[in-house]
Design a protein around this motif. Sequence first.
Motif, PDB file in Angstrom:
ATOM      1  N   ASN A 246       0.835  -1.189   0.000  1.00  0.00           N
ATOM      2  CA  ASN A 246       0.000   0.000   0.000  1.00  0.00           C
ATOM      3  C   ASN A 246       0.879   1.252   0.000  1.00  0.00           C
ATOM      4  O   ASN A 246       1.750   1.407   0.858  1.00  0.00           O
ATOM      5  CB  ASN A 246      -0.899  -0.015   1.242  1.00  0.00           C
ATOM      6  CG  ASN A 246      -1.969   1.044   1.207  1.00  0.00           C
ATOM      7  OD1 ASN A 246      -1.747   2.153   0.734  1.00  0.00           O
ATOM      8  ND2 ASN A 246      -3.134   0.721   1.733  1.00  0.00           N
ATOM      9  N   ILE A 247       0.656   2.156  -0.942  1.00  0.00           N
ATOM     10  CA  ILE A 247       1.511   3.348  -1.064  1.00  0.00           C
ATOM     11  C   ILE A 247       1.321   4.308   0.103  1.00  0.00           C
ATOM     12  O   ILE A 247       2.133   5.215   0.301  1.00  0.00           O
ATOM     13  CB  ILE A 247       1.253   4.089  -2.393  1.00  0.00           C
ATOM     14  CG1 ILE A 247      -0.196   4.562  -2.475  1.00  0.00           C
ATOM     15  CG2 ILE A 247       1.616   3.216  -3.573  1.00  0.00           C
ATOM     16  CD1 ILE A 247      -0.475   5.439  -3.686  1.00  0.00           C
ATOM     17  N   ASP A 248       0.265   4.145   0.888  1.00  0.00           N
ATOM     18  CA  ASP A 248      -0.010   5.041   2.007  1.00  0.00           C
ATOM     19  C   ASP A 248       0.536   4.514   3.337  1.00  0.00           C
ATOM     20  O   ASP A 248       0.350   5.141   4.379  1.00  0.00           O
ATOM     21  CB  ASP A 248      -1.518   5.265   2.153  1.00  0.00           C
ATOM     22  CG  ASP A 248      -2.098   5.989   0.949  1.00  0.00           C
ATOM     23  OD1 ASP A 248      -1.396   6.872   0.420  1.00  0.00           O
ATOM     24  OD2 ASP A 248      -3.221   5.652   0.546  1.00  0.00           O
ATOM     25  N   ILE A 249       1.204   3.372   3.310  1.00  0.00           N
ATOM     26  CA  ILE A 249       1.714   2.764   4.535  1.00  0.00           C
ATOM     27  C   ILE A 249       3.234   2.837   4.539  1.00  0.00           C
ATOM     28  O   ILE A 249       3.887   2.438   3.568  1.00  0.00           O
ATOM     29  CB  ILE A 249       1.235   1.302   4.671  1.00  0.00           C
ATOM     30  CG1 ILE A 249      -0.286   1.261   4.814  1.00  0.00           C
ATOM     31  CG2 ILE A 249       1.896   0.604   5.847  1.00  0.00           C
ATOM     32  CD1 ILE A 249      -0.862  -0.133   4.895  1.00  0.00           C
ATOM     33  N   SER A 250       3.815   3.336   5.629  1.00  0.00           N
ATOM     34  CA  SER A 250       5.273   3.523   5.696  1.00  0.00           C
ATOM     35  C   SER A 250       6.022   2.202   5.558  1.00  0.00           C
ATOM     36  O   SER A 250       7.142   2.166   5.037  1.00  0.00           O
ATOM     37  CB  SER A 250       5.653   4.207   7.013  1.00  0.00           C
ATOM     38  OG  SER A 250       5.273   3.409   8.125  1.00  0.00           O
ATOM     39  N   ASN A 251       5.432   1.102   6.018  1.00  0.00           N
ATOM     40  CA  ASN A 251       6.094  -0.200   5.935  1.00  0.00           C
ATOM     41  C   ASN A 251       6.282  -0.686   4.503  1.00  0.00           C
ATOM     42  O   ASN A 251       6.998  -1.661   4.272  1.00  0.00           O
ATOM     43  CB  ASN A 251       5.302  -1.255   6.715  1.00  0.00           C
ATOM     44  CG  ASN A 251       5.857  -1.477   8.097  1.00  0.00           C
ATOM     45  OD1 ASN A 251       6.478  -0.587   8.671  1.00  0.00           O
ATOM     46  ND2 ASN A 251       5.638  -2.663   8.656  1.00  0.00           N
ATOM     47  N   SER A 252       5.638  -0.021   3.546  1.00  0.00           N
ATOM     48  CA  SER A 252       5.763  -0.434   2.154  1.00  0.00           C
ATOM     49  C   SER A 252       6.692   0.466   1.347  1.00  0.00           C
ATOM     50  O   SER A 252       6.938   0.184   0.171  1.00  0.00           O
ATOM     51  CB  SER A 252       4.376  -0.455   1.485  1.00  0.00           C
ATOM     52  OG  SER A 252       3.525  -1.394   2.095  1.00  0.00           O
ATOM     53  N   THR A 253       7.214   1.515   1.953  1.00  0.00           N
ATOM     54  CA  THR A 253       8.044   2.451   1.176  1.00  0.00           C
ATOM     55  C   THR A 253       9.311   1.781   0.649  1.00  0.00           C
ATOM     56  O   THR A 253       9.740   2.051  -0.476  1.00  0.00           O
ATOM     57  CB  THR A 253       8.421   3.672   2.034  1.00  0.00           C
ATOM     58  OG1 THR A 253       9.051   3.234   3.250  1.00  0.00           O
ATOM     59  CG2 THR A 253       7.186   4.495   2.375  1.00  0.00           C
ATOM     60  N   GLY A 254       9.901   0.915   1.461  1.00  0.00           N
ATOM     61  CA  GLY A 254      11.141   0.247   1.033  1.00  0.00           C
ATOM     62  C   GLY A 254      10.900  -0.741  -0.090  1.00  0.00           C
ATOM     63  O   GLY A 254      11.637  -0.763  -1.086  1.00  0.00           O
ATOM     64  N   THR A 255       9.869  -1.570   0.044  1.00  0.00           N
ATOM     65  CA  THR A 255       9.594  -2.565  -0.990  1.00  0.00           C
ATOM     66  C   THR A 255       9.129  -1.905  -2.285  1.00  0.00           C
ATOM     67  O   THR A 255       9.533  -2.319  -3.379  1.00  0.00           O
ATOM     68  CB  THR A 255       8.529  -3.569  -0.505  1.00  0.00           C
ATOM     69  OG1 THR A 255       7.480  -2.864   0.167  1.00  0.00           O
ATOM     70  CG2 THR A 255       9.134  -4.566   0.452  1.00  0.00           C
ATOM     71  N   ASN A 256       8.315  -0.874  -2.186  1.00  0.00           N
ATOM     72  CA  ASN A 256       7.865  -0.190  -3.398  1.00  0.00           C
ATOM     73  C   ASN A 256       9.023   0.506  -4.105  1.00  0.00           C
ATOM     74  O   ASN A 256       9.049   0.589  -5.333  1.00  0.00           O
ATOM     75  CB  ASN A 256       6.757   0.806  -3.063  1.00  0.00           C
ATOM     76  CG  ASN A 256       5.446   0.117  -2.716  1.00  0.00           C
ATOM     77  OD1 ASN A 256       5.228  -1.035  -3.070  1.00  0.00           O
ATOM     78  ND2 ASN A 256       4.559   0.808  -2.009  1.00  0.00           N
TER      79      ASN A 256
END
Length: 399
Positions: free
Chosen positions: A255-265
Amino acid sequence: MLKHWIWLSERPNLGARGIYQLLQEFGTAENIYLAQKSDFSRIDGIRNSAVAGLMVKSLVDAQNVIDECARQDINILTINDERYPQRLLNLPDPPCVLYYKGTIPKVDEEPVIAVVGSRRGTNYGLMCAKQFGVQLSNCGCMVVSGGARGIDSMALRGALNTGARVICVLGCGVDIAYPPENAELFEQIAQNGWLVSEYAPGVLPLSRNFPPRNRIISGLSVGTLIVEAAHRSGALITADLALEQGRDVFAVPGNIDISNSTGTNRLLKDGAIVARTGWDVACEYQMRFPDKIHEYKTNEPLSIRQKDKPKQKEPTQTIPKTTSGNAENCIDVYEILDCLNEEEKKVILLLKDRPMHVDELVSKCDLMTTQTLVTLTMLEVKHYIKRLPGRIFSLAEKT
């Protein structure tokens, strides 16, 4: 002798890379132990502080480690043992000694996939990690991860639930349950897998231990999957190490709105392979491990709608081989040798008879991993070789 290897592994201010450099010069730990100060002066890069540590010849501490391992049924594997994984030997900084519980798998014959991510995973990330552990195992892959809470633990639990064997690499002694709630998990892995660390019994899980631990996780694998990672997650260190070691990197969209996904995205933006099911990862290695990898029908991750389901990939063929010389439709290596530098010649001559995986090229061409990868890239840019799925390279076809 074993105590010389442990003595060497405990030398201060040297590090795994320095130890490996010394082993290339002296051959064995015992030879290094017997060496004098003047013997080290001719070796570039070995600091005076490291030499001072090498001059401390007491073996008492090493013997104490051996005794403690015997008391706790901890096994010891040294870098000169024939069971030591070749994949780790290909690293510029392989661990000199490994302490373990369980059974050493034949790592070099297995499609090992590292699955790592945030310690504070979201419900989505934790569910995906467990699903990938299940799916990868059911596709014939062996899962390796760290012992951290969150994504790592869930991936291991998912794989174990299928009855598969797993590998868990710790950033502390294998006698220490960290985090404490994973004590039962580690015991299960010791019974049905390989619980391993380069740190001796009693070594605490200090923060400085985990980046070196990560190189072992990625080094044992053929590919690394990042399930969920924030911008500064330690899992991204593992991804960087995997790229340096010539491994594939996969990432799960978040999810682009979740900080936990910034690295994987960000990894996906930078070219990581998208992974939505375990088969997305496993199919990359079907050519290399045709007797191991098989498609397994799985449920989709929670965020994937049926209409978004990726098209099933066509079954891949095993790597073609020729008995000698070049295939008729491939370029003639000997016609282009004069156009190549020495590194390019080493690599392309290995490909003249058959395609090879990048790991095999690294082990055979007598170059550092990073140097081999750069050479492969240059040969590809010059249209002399081509990349096949699963990081396999072959000669380019005639134009």
